[in-house]
Design a protein around this motif. Structure first.
Motif, mmCIF file in Angstrom:
data_model
loop_
_atom_site.group_PDB
_atom_site.id
_atom_site.type_symbol
_atom_site.label_atom_id
_atom_site.label_comp_id
_atom_site.label_asym_id
_atom_site.label_seq_id
_atom_site.Cartn_x
_atom_site.Cartn_y
_atom_site.Cartn_z
ATOM 1 N N ILE A 48 1.080 -1.278 0.116
ATOM 2 C CA ILE A 48 0.014 0.026 -0.220
ATOM 3 C C ILE A 48 0.527 1.141 0.004
ATOM 4 O O ILE A 48 0.272 2.383 -0.992
ATOM 5 N N ASP A 49 1.885 1.544 1.049
ATOM 6 C CA ASP A 49 2.221 2.451 1.438
ATOM 7 C C ASP A 49 3.446 2.828 -0.212
ATOM 8 O O ASP A 49 3.587 3.611 -0.837
ATOM 9 N N VAL A 50 3.866 1.673 -1.111
ATOM 10 C CA VAL A 50 4.737 1.583 -2.753
ATOM 11 C C VAL A 50 3.513 2.500 -3.754
ATOM 12 O O VAL A 50 4.125 3.271 -4.761
ATOM 13 N N ILE A 51 2.344 2.134 -3.259
ATOM 14 C CA ILE A 51 1.274 2.272 -4.090
ATOM 15 C C ILE A 51 0.950 3.997 -4.458
ATOM 16 O O ILE A 51 1.030 4.473 -5.072
ATOM 17 N N LYS A 52 0.579 4.420 -2.844
ATOM 18 C CA LYS A 52 0.599 5.636 -2.309
ATOM 19 C C LYS A 52 2.374 6.562 -2.618
ATOM 20 O O LYS A 52 1.823 7.722 -3.712
ATOM 21 N N LYS A 53 3.453 5.522 -2.854
ATOM 22 C CA LYS A 53 3.979 7.103 -3.545
ATOM 23 C C LYS A 53 4.115 7.034 -5.420
ATOM 24 O O LYS A 53 5.846 7.715 -6.010
ATOM 25 N N THR A 54 3.295 6.425 -5.921
ATOM 26 C CA THR A 54 3.771 6.215 -7.163
ATOM 27 C C THR A 54 2.945 7.620 -7.971
ATOM 28 O O THR A 54 3.045 8.217 -7.326
ATOM 29 N N PRO A 55 4.054 7.825 -8.357
ATOM 30 C CA PRO A 55 3.402 9.505 -9.212
ATOM 31 C C PRO A 55 2.395 9.801 -9.499
ATOM 32 O O PRO A 55 2.168 8.328 -10.497
ATOM 33 N N VAL A 56 1.867 10.537 -9.658
ATOM 34 C CA VAL A 56 0.839 11.342 -10.411
ATOM 35 C C VAL A 56 1.580 11.443 -11.727
ATOM 36 O O VAL A 56 2.178 12.185 -11.866
ATOM 37 N N LEU A 57 1.194 10.776 -12.870
ATOM 38 C CA LEU A 57 2.560 11.600 -14.559
ATOM 39 C C LEU A 57 1.390 12.161 -14.508
ATOM 40 O O LEU A 57 -0.466 12.873 -14.370
ATOM 41 N N GLU A 58 2.388 12.925 -15.525
ATOM 42 C CA GLU A 58 1.878 14.454 -16.427
ATOM 43 C C GLU A 58 1.214 14.475 -17.146
ATOM 44 O O GLU A 58 -0.066 15.077 -17.291
ATOM 45 N N SER A 59 0.835 13.065 -18.505
ATOM 46 C CA SER A 59 -0.144 12.549 -19.218
ATOM 47 C C SER A 59 -1.533 12.095 -18.569
ATOM 48 O O SER A 59 -2.746 12.229 -18.972
ATOM 49 N N SER A 60 -1.541 11.932 -17.130
ATOM 50 C CA SER A 60 -3.174 11.706 -16.433
ATOM 51 C C SER A 60 -3.420 13.300 -15.699
ATOM 52 O O SER A 60 -4.386 13.078 -15.614
ATOM 53 N N ARG A 61 -2.750 14.408 -15.787
ATOM 54 C CA ARG A 61 -3.366 15.338 -14.756
ATOM 55 C C ARG A 61 -3.937 16.000 -15.653
ATOM 56 O O ARG A 61 -3.650 16.853 -16.450
ATOM 57 N N LYS A 62 -5.504 15.958 -15.599
ATOM 58 C CA LYS A 62 -6.340 16.630 -16.521
ATOM 59 C C LYS A 62 -7.596 18.126 -16.438
ATOM 60 O O LYS A 62 -7.915 19.001 -16.727
ATOM 61 N N ILE A 63 -7.162 18.450 -14.809
ATOM 62 C CA ILE A 63 -7.546 18.746 -14.170
ATOM 63 C C ILE A 63 -6.391 20.385 -13.694
ATOM 64 O O ILE A 63 -5.785 19.943 -12.785
ATOM 65 N N THR A 64 -7.472 21.193 -13.580
ATOM 66 C CA THR A 64 -6.222 22.133 -13.013
ATOM 67 C C THR A 64 -6.291 21.878 -11.278
ATOM 68 O O THR A 64 -4.432 22.697 -11.248
ATOM 69 N N THR A 65 -6.576 21.308 -10.259
ATOM 70 C CA THR A 65 -6.873 21.332 -8.974
ATOM 71 C C THR A 65 -5.829 20.310 -8.440
ATOM 72 O O THR A 65 -4.549 20.117 -7.721
ATOM 73 N N ILE A 66 -4.949 19.401 -9.843
ATOM 74 C CA ILE A 66 -3.455 18.380 -9.970
ATOM 75 C C ILE A 66 -2.786 19.455 -10.431
ATOM 76 O O ILE A 66 -1.379 18.860 -9.754
ATOM 77 N N MET A 67 -2.891 20.009 -11.763
ATOM 78 C CA MET A 67 -1.865 20.223 -12.056
ATOM 79 C C MET A 67 -1.393 21.459 -11.107
ATOM 80 O O MET A 67 -0.257 21.159 -11.189
ATOM 81 N N ASP A 68 -1.905 21.857 -10.893
ATOM 82 C CA ASP A 68 -1.339 23.075 -9.145
ATOM 83 C C ASP A 68 -0.983 23.086 -7.981
ATOM 84 O O ASP A 68 -1.111 22.121 -7.283
ATOM 85 N N ILE A 69 0.267 22.828 -8.271
ATOM 86 C CA ILE A 69 1.337 22.210 -6.770
ATOM 87 C C ILE A 69 1.654 23.829 -6.370
ATOM 88 O O ILE A 69 2.793 24.513 -6.813
ATOM 89 N N ASP A 70 2.038 23.623 -4.896
ATOM 90 C CA ASP A 70 1.562 25.324 -4.297
ATOM 91 C C ASP A 70 3.217 24.852 -3.243
ATOM 92 O O ASP A 70 3.051 23.012 -2.955
ATOM 93 N N ILE A 71 3.771 24.947 -2.525
ATOM 94 C CA ILE A 71 5.679 25.289 -2.444
ATOM 95 C C ILE A 71 4.923 24.135 -0.814
ATOM 96 O O ILE A 71 5.943 23.138 -0.564
#
Length: 306
Positions: free
Chosen positions: A275-298
């Motif tokens: 479960i921990d490994v799956i949690k750390k799987t990165p959200v792929l750039e190609s699958s980011r379709k919405i603003t709330t996922i694209m926006d990364i704050d500090i």
């Protein structure tokens, strides 16, 4: 008359190279899960990081001495970094047939871009350190070393925070599901997965050693990302590569509630670690379709999360 490099210039260049290399070493802890071979892959990345930081470190002193060819070398370095990205992509594609589960084209593209961007991180860190040292221009070596360390680590922190993407654990709730079998049909928490368990041996194997993981988006809008085929491949790949596959591996999505199911028989059965490994799987750039996922704050939080 030949120009000689002053000790002060040599010192700040060395400081820039050291901090740029540290930046690359620091980011290796992020890339380790994605390295096709380690420590060989790590060594290659460190060497490239030294070269990238060297180019960034000599840029400012060269310009101050009116050696404008330094800009040309930086332009050539950028092209070289793009070649590194292409080579890394081709290498990972060649390794696809050797893995328990395929990374997929989307994950490979993301890894290759990550390798390229880490080189820019080294270059920018060394460039910034040398720029700060050139402005401060202190006579004391100790003061210069302190300034180099503070500015370098500050730049590393800033760049890693703004370039750090989301992980699946940021947008999904993940838990172990209960495996049940009805004739040849496999279910996880009552949700259908597959019907290929036609033999008694396969059914016993899954019941005794199999594991089912339920991945539920925290919000309906995150279903767009989780249900992306490339993203599903990436999660299955990280789980199976880390813990192995004795036999079978499946992914299935629930069209009603948007849950994603992963089911396989691992060589090492450790539900919490999986479960921990799956949690750390990165959200792929190609699958980011919405603003709330694209926006990364500090702070690393999801902007606009409800």
């Amino acid at each position: 008359m030949e120009k000689t490099l002053a000790f002060h210039d040599l010192f700040i260049i060395l400081c820039g190279i050291v901090m740029g290399t540290i930046a690359r070493i620091f980011t290796l802890r992020i890339d380790t899960r994605q390295n096709p071979s380690y420590p060989t892959g790590g060594f290659i990345n460190i060497v490239i990081g030294i070269l990238a930081s060297s180019l960034g470190a000599v840029a400012i002193p060269s310009l101050l001495n009116k050696e404008f060819t330094a800009v040309t070398f930086i332009a050539l370095a950028i092209q070289h970094f793009r070649d590194v990205r292409k080579t890394e992509k081709e290498s990972l594609e060649d390794l696809e047939k050797t893995e328990y589960a395929k990374r997929g084209a989307a994950y490979i593209d993301g890894i290759a871009k990550t390798y390229e961007s880490r080189n820019y991180l080294s270059l920018l860190t060394s460039l910034f350190v040398v720029l700060v040292l050139s402005i401060v221009s202190a006579d004391s070596l100790v003061i210069n070393m302190i300034v180099a360390a503070v500015s370098g680590f500050g730049m590393i922190y800033f760049l890693t925070r703004i370039t750090k993407g989301k992980c699946i654990g940021d947008i999904c709730d993940i838990r172990e599901g209960k495996i049940t079998i009805d004739h040849s049909d496999l279910f996880v928490n009552g949700m259908y997965v597959t019907n290929v368990l036609g033999t008694e041996r396969s059914r016993d194997l899954f019941l005794k050693e199999g594991i089912g993981i339920v991945i539920e988006p925290k919000n309906d809008k995150f279903r767009i990302t989780v249900e992306n085929y490339g993203q599903r491949q990436a999660m299955l790949f990280e789980a199976t590569r880390t813990f192995g596959v004795k036999r079978y591996s499946f992914t299935r999505k629930n069209y009603t509630n948007g849950a994603l199911l992963l089911a396989f028989v691992p060589i090492i059965r450790d539900p919490d670690a999986i479960i921990d490994v799956i949690k750390k799987t990165p959200v792929l750039e190609s699958s980011r379709k919405i603003t709330t996922i694209m926006d990364i704050d500090i702070g690393g939080n999801i902007n606009g999360e409800e």
